[in-house]
Design a protein around this motif. Structure first.
Motif, short mmCIF file in Angstrom:
data_model
loop_
_atom_site.label_atom_id
_atom_site.label_comp_id
_atom_site.label_asym_id
_atom_site.label_seq_id
_atom_site.Cartn_x
_atom_site.Cartn_y
_atom_site.Cartn_z
N ARG A 184 -48.08 2.43 30.47
CA ARG A 184 -47.06 2.93 31.58
C ARG A 184 -47.73 4.26 31.67
N ASN A 185 -47.50 4.73 33.09
CA ASN A 185 -47.88 6.05 33.47
C ASN A 185 -46.47 6.82 34.05
N LEU A 186 -46.63 7.97 34.70
CA LEU A 186 -45.83 8.59 35.15
C LEU A 186 -45.87 8.99 36.72
N GLU A 187 -45.16 8.61 37.65
CA GLU A 187 -45.13 8.93 38.89
C GLU A 187 -44.09 9.75 39.40
N SER A 188 -44.29 11.17 39.83
CA SER A 188 -43.27 12.12 40.17
C SER A 188 -43.51 12.57 41.48
N TYR A 258 -43.45 8.05 47.51
CA TYR A 258 -42.34 9.07 47.30
C TYR A 258 -42.41 9.81 46.10
N ALA A 259 -43.34 9.30 45.37
CA ALA A 259 -43.68 9.71 44.06
C ALA A 259 -45.32 9.98 43.58
N LYS A 260 -45.84 10.77 44.55
CA LYS A 260 -47.38 10.45 44.68
C LYS A 260 -48.03 11.15 43.59
N TYR A 261 -47.42 11.96 42.63
CA TYR A 261 -48.19 12.68 41.60
C TYR A 261 -48.19 11.58 40.45
N ILE A 262 -49.53 11.03 40.13
CA ILE A 262 -49.57 10.13 39.12
C ILE A 262 -50.16 11.07 37.83
N GLN A 314 -55.81 -0.76 40.75
CA GLN A 314 -54.89 -0.24 41.69
C GLN A 314 -54.60 1.17 41.59
N LEU A 315 -54.79 1.59 40.40
CA LEU A 315 -54.57 3.21 40.55
C LEU A 315 -55.39 3.85 41.37
N GLU A 316 -56.68 3.50 41.48
CA GLU A 316 -57.80 4.13 42.21
C GLU A 316 -57.45 3.65 43.77
N ALA A 320 -56.73 6.40 46.64
CA ALA A 320 -57.41 6.15 47.98
C ALA A 320 -56.65 6.35 49.02
N GLY A 321 -55.18 5.88 48.93
CA GLY A 321 -54.13 5.72 49.99
C GLY A 321 -53.34 7.11 50.22
N GLY A 322 -53.63 8.04 49.29
CA GLY A 322 -53.12 9.23 49.39
C GLY A 322 -52.33 9.74 48.21
N ALA A 323 -52.12 9.08 47.56
CA ALA A 323 -51.62 9.48 46.09
C ALA A 323 -52.67 10.33 45.24
#
Length: 365
Positions: A184-188, A258-262, A314-316, A320-323
């Motif tokens: 699990r990671n954090l999306e903010s 809406y939470a693009k900072y991973i 999927q992280l990459e 690539a999609g803007g996150a």
């Protein structure tokens, strides 16, 4: 960590996945939200001479299986459909599983309640929800319990894992398998989190587990709980600032919009699995029970392997999609800051403490 040699197993799993496993995500959905999983032209196993009681390809055991994922790309749906395929194949068509997605038969909590009550045959449930009925399972929610996938495969193949599955049967529901969904990671929406002090005041949606809630509050966040199908709207509306989850769930449900900072925290290893009503399972012949159990475990292992690779990809893909992402997370600082979480858990959860000792013994250096 003591490294377990799993290459032969993994090669076999990858081969199976490519043929009939997690890569087979095609389903037929109708307007009612249910999915009839089908093996199509896949060969059925030879079941001649096996005692399936009253059930056969001409008169199959029909099981309803629920998951709450909104997308067929979500790992909940993939596990459900893969199991449906495998059990049909291994039973020679004597078992037919109809998969109902999108929460049409209830969310995570509701579907598990229904399985326990016997009003639903099967469901895909998360272990944090299961631990509400068997507190020992919450050991799997402890931060940084597993360091890598060698640890995970060692655990899934262990006696302690089987003991945990067996113990849950006392609730009225049997756990047929466990799959590891990933770390699990954090999306903010507020920026990166690289150290505990970055979490101060941040409203973070977490799964409804006492361990998760205690962990995030201990780190300084304001832990919020809500059903998974409400998270995207909550992020969009600003009800929460962030959420934690595995990459597969994030991209499937669109959290990164809406939470693009991973922040790549990899702080917890998330597990879920298929539950089945215990009385329903026990009403079957031993040979049919064996077919269902083996198909479930095969599906879980294949899906775990696929997700190991897919989560990284999927992280990459999200980046690539803007996150945006950061790998500069001080994991040692987070682990140290969570010491009180461990202390509280080990002193208050006797069964969980026993599981913890067994798991750490498996993965000790």
């Amino acid at each position: 960590m003591k490294k377990r040699v799993v290459s032969m197993l993994l090669i076999g799993c990858l081969g199976a996945a490519l043929l009939v496993g997690c890569g087979n995500e095609k389903t037929d959905a109708n307007a009612g939200g249910d999915t009839n999983a089908s093996v199509g032209t896949e060969a059925k196993a030879d079941t001649s001479g096996k005692d399936f009681g009253e059930y056969s390809a001409d008169h199959p055991l029909e099981l309803k299986l629920s998951h709450f994922a909104a997308s067929e790309e979500n790992q909940l749906a993939i596990l459900a459909n893969t199991f449906a395929d495998y059990v049909s194949q291994e039973s020679g068509g004597a078992v037919k599983v109809t998969v109902y997605g999108g929460g049409t038969l209830g969310n995570d909590q509701e579907s598990l309640d229904s399985v326990i009550a016997g009003t639903l045959d099967c469901a895909v449930n998360n272990t944090p929800i299961m631990s509400g009925y068997d507190a020992g399972l919450s050991v799997l929610d402890l931060p940084y319990l597993f360091e890598n996938y060698d640890d995970i495969y060692t655990f899934l193949d262990s006696d302690v894992c089987q003991e945990m599955l067996d113990a849950f049967s006392s609730t009225g529901a049997k756990i047929l398998n466990l799959q590891c969904v990933g770390f699990r990671n954090l999306e903010s929406s507020k920026g990166f989190v690289e150290k505990p002090s970055d979490l101060k005041g941040l409203k973070v949606r977490v799964t409804g587990s006492d361990v998760y809630i205690n962990t995030w509050n201990t780190w300084g966040a304001s832990a919020q709980t809500m059903p998974g199908n409400e998270v995207l709207t909550a992020l969009q509306q600003g009800t929460i600032d962030a959420c934690d989850n595995v990459n597969n769930v994030c991209i499937a449900d669109g959290y990164q919009q809406y939470a693009k900072y991973i922040s790549v925290m990899e702080y917890a290893t998330h597990f879920n699995g298929i539950t089945m009503n215990e009385k329903k399972f026990e009403s079957l012949t031993p040979e049919l029970q064996d077919v269902i159990t083996k198909a479930a475990k095969k599906a879980a292992l294949d899906c775990t392997k696929k997700l190991e690779t897919k989560n990284a990809e999927q992280l990459e893909e999200m980046v690539a999609g803007g996150a945006e992402k950061t790998d500069n997370v001080d994991k040692a600082a987070f682990k140290e800051a969570a010491q009180s979480v461990y202390d509280k858990f080990l002193s208050n959860n006797e069964q969980g403490a026993k599981y913890y000792e067994a798991i750490t013994a498996l993965t000790a250096k």
